[in-house]
Scaffold this motif. Sequence first.
Motif, short mmCIF file in Angstrom:
data_model
loop_
_atom_site.label_atom_id
_atom_site.label_comp_id
_atom_site.label_asym_id
_atom_site.label_seq_id
_atom_site.Cartn_x
_atom_site.Cartn_y
_atom_site.Cartn_z
N CYS A 165 0.79 -1.28 0.03
CA CYS A 165 -0.06 -0.01 0.01
C CYS A 165 0.67 1.19 -0.08
O CYS A 165 1.84 1.37 0.95
N ASN A 186 5.36 8.33 -0.72
CA ASN A 186 5.79 8.40 0.83
C ASN A 186 7.05 7.61 0.75
O ASN A 186 7.25 6.49 0.43
N ASP A 237 7.23 4.22 2.23
CA ASP A 237 6.31 3.34 1.35
C ASP A 237 7.25 2.75 0.14
O ASP A 237 7.20 1.69 -0.33
N ILE A 269 -8.79 -0.14 2.78
CA ILE A 269 -7.79 -1.21 2.17
C ILE A 269 -8.22 -2.61 2.66
O ILE A 269 -8.09 -3.46 1.93
N MET A 272 5.85 2.45 7.60
CA MET A 272 5.58 2.87 8.94
C MET A 272 4.64 3.99 9.27
O MET A 272 3.82 4.02 10.27
N ARG A 327 0.69 12.92 7.35
CA ARG A 327 -0.23 12.83 8.59
C ARG A 327 0.49 12.04 9.64
O ARG A 327 0.63 12.52 10.84
N VAL A 364 -2.48 3.11 10.08
CA VAL A 364 -3.34 2.66 9.06
C VAL A 364 -2.77 1.13 8.76
O VAL A 364 -3.54 0.30 8.65
N GLY A 365 -1.05 0.74 8.86
CA GLY A 365 -0.68 -0.55 8.56
C GLY A 365 -1.34 -1.55 9.58
O GLY A 365 -2.36 -2.56 9.39
N1 LIG Z 1 -4.14 7.16 0.96
C1 LIG Z 1 -3.51 5.85 1.04
N2 LIG Z 1 -3.49 5.01 0.11
C2 LIG Z 1 -2.66 3.83 0.17
N3 LIG Z 1 -2.03 3.59 1.41
C3 LIG Z 1 -2.16 4.58 2.42
C4 LIG Z 1 -2.64 5.62 2.15
N4 LIG Z 1 -2.63 6.28 3.33
C5 LIG Z 1 -1.67 5.53 4.00
N5 LIG Z 1 -1.43 4.45 3.63
C6 LIG Z 1 -0.50 3.45 4.11
O1 LIG Z 1 -0.63 3.46 5.50
C7 LIG Z 1 0.78 3.92 5.81
C8 LIG Z 1 0.75 4.48 7.18
O2 LIG Z 1 0.14 5.84 6.95
P1 LIG Z 1 -0.32 6.47 8.43
O3 LIG Z 1 -1.16 5.76 9.26
O4 LIG Z 1 -1.18 7.79 7.76
O5 LIG Z 1 0.71 7.45 8.93
C9 LIG Z 1 1.55 4.38 4.68
O6 LIG Z 1 3.01 4.37 4.84
C10 LIG Z 1 0.95 3.50 3.54
O7 LIG Z 1 1.57 2.35 3.35
#
Ligand SMILES: Nc1ncnc2c1ncn2[C@@H]1O[C@H](COP(=O)(O)O)[C@@H](O)[C@H]1O
Lengths: 302, 256
Positions: free
Chosen positions: B6, B34, B37, B101, B117, B122, B127-128
């Motif tokens: 992702c 990112n 990623d 997801i 991570m 943000r 998210v993971g």
């Molecule tokens: N819009 C998105 N589309 C796909 N994967 C996402 C998205 N936003 C967050 N992620 C995945 O979640 C991880 C952590 O995001 P976050 O929780 O926003 O810090 C990212 O590194 C991505 O792997």
Amino acid sequence: MKTLLIAEYRDGKLLENYAELLGFSQSLDADTVMFLVGSPTDLPKFPGKLYLADAGKYGEYNPACHKRFIEKVVAAENPDIIVLSHSSYGWDLAPRLSCALQIPQISEVVDVIDGLPVVPLCNAKMRRTVKPLHNRYVITLQAGAYTVELDSNAAPEVTVIDDELTENIIFQGYEEAQKGGVDLSKAEIIVSAGRGVGKPENVKIIADLAARLGGEYGASRPVVDAEWVEHNRQVGTTGQTVSPKLYVACGISGAIQHLAGMKKSEFVVAINTDRDAPISEIADILVIADLKQFIPALMEKL
Amino acid sequence: MKILVCIKQVPDMESKFKIDGTWYDTRDLAWRMNEYDEYGVEQAVCLKEQVAGSDLTVLSIGPARVKESMKKALAMGCDRGIHIEDDKVAERDPYSIAAIIAEYARNQEFDIIFCGMQSQDRASAQVGILTAELLGITAVSTIISFNYDHPTITVKRELEGGVKAVISTTAPALFTCQLGLNTPRYPTLPNIMKAKKKEMLSVPVSDVLKVEAAQQTEKIFFPEKKGGGLILEGDPADIAGQLVRILKEKTTVLSR
Ligand SMILES: Nc1ncnc2c1ncn2[C@@H]1O[C@H](COP(=O)(O)O)[C@@H](O)[C@H]1O
Ligand SMILES: Cc1cc2nc3c(=O)[nH]c(=O)nc-3n(C[C@H](O)[C@H](O)[C@H](O)COP(=O)(O)OP(=O)(O)OC[C@H]3O[C@@H](n4cnc5c(N)ncnc54)[C@H](O)[C@@H]3O)c2cc1C
């Protein structure tokens, strides 16, 4: 208002960051209970109710098991806010609690304004106030955002809790950070290279300046990850913590994890092309320039 | 082995940001994958190369521009792209993103999922792990080493001070990737050309968004400048001279 604070324990030791959780709870004047998977012989200096699961029995961090314990404590105590540090423990466990309890999680809180948590956005260039759409929520606190003086005589009232042990991961052991080489913590002058140096050859400009000033050179994490500089020169939460008389940050944006390692420096000079880089928040002098032009000019004046 | 990675598209953090309502203004910014990623994509491609017959999907949620970052992931070696079309991605909270997801991934039996991570804008780092919890699979966060030796996956989780926890588990599992996990490859020109022919499926977000947000941004603002810091700007030789004078005055390090 009632908070449930989740303290941390690792490799036979209670971690000190529980003082930050207490600092947060005090700032809200909240009733406080604490949870710890730890040892009955190494208790937090917290004069309140502590739910304790014995690490001797439950071992090192095991997410599924810690999550289940906390679910039980939440059912018994009905806290409004569950508070963890934004640490490798907290950012791993908090989303699991958020999902199990079906409540929001707000990450890396630095402040509370009008009752709402404030968090950084875009490498702390901006801030955001966040409204949880539920009356209970989980937060993680940015390291260093809150703290409190501990009462050395304070001791908790302990309630021991037990559960069945479940695990879907196997903990094999810890691996220590690489030791040896330079000890930056003793250096009086440190000149550090960030990603802004652009290419490995340019690390020499930084090392030369450090040598000319009679100090050591350090680096931010991307420079170390790219193997332009060895790990024992990395400054930050996953590297070394330094407190020199002079710290010169060259092409370093000033992410919180870097600042955590050098904010105790007496005098900070930042050389950066971006005047809004967060390093400017703590720099005594911000030189807005391309380091490749500025540092040679500086060498001529020294 | 069925693998999902992702990725999120984020603005260059050196941008001059402007505020627009409850988010930063997304116009006139340079966008990229990112950083965290990129390590996820690289690890996914390495795993695919290691295990014959593997299949690797890259997923991203966002407006049409996120396809540019997905093309990079395809050129690095992903087999197909799933673009979840969402013009309102900036308003979505981590729970909604994870639920999208998970909704997409459910019933597809991915063996391994990689996420970053955290996202650079943000930085919730949620998210993971949320995705894995919603799917009911194992999650290990902040990995800086990944090794697959059928059926065991052994990873190192990075802790404070550079200490690592060595952990083993089995599929299905999700991993969140920390900086330095590997060395992300640069897409080569032939691979960029090949990537153009790879499958890119679009899914409207309404097909996969089944939950309500759990939190919302109330306000966004610039931190107050604490002041005190002096800014030197101009001709390098002039400001170098000024800096030396100030260091001699304000610190003891140059007085020798
Ligand atoms: N819009 C998105 N589309 C796909 N994967 C996402 C998205 N936003 C967050 N992620 C995945 O979640 C991880 C952590 O995001 P976050 O929780 O926003 O810090 C990212 O590194 C991505 O792997
Ligand atoms: C759990 C965790 C732990 C971490 N631990 C650490 C740690 O211990 N130490 C650490 O450093 N980081 C750590 N990080 C990474 C941290 O979040 C940042 O990604 C990192 O500090 C950024 O390094 P940087 O400032 O060199 O690079 P960037 O953020 O990319 O900044 C580069 C800067 O250089 C400037 N610049 C560009 N070109 C020039 C030029 N020609 N002249 C002058 N300036 C220029 C840019 O304006 C920018 O401000 C950690 C991250 C996580 C998630």
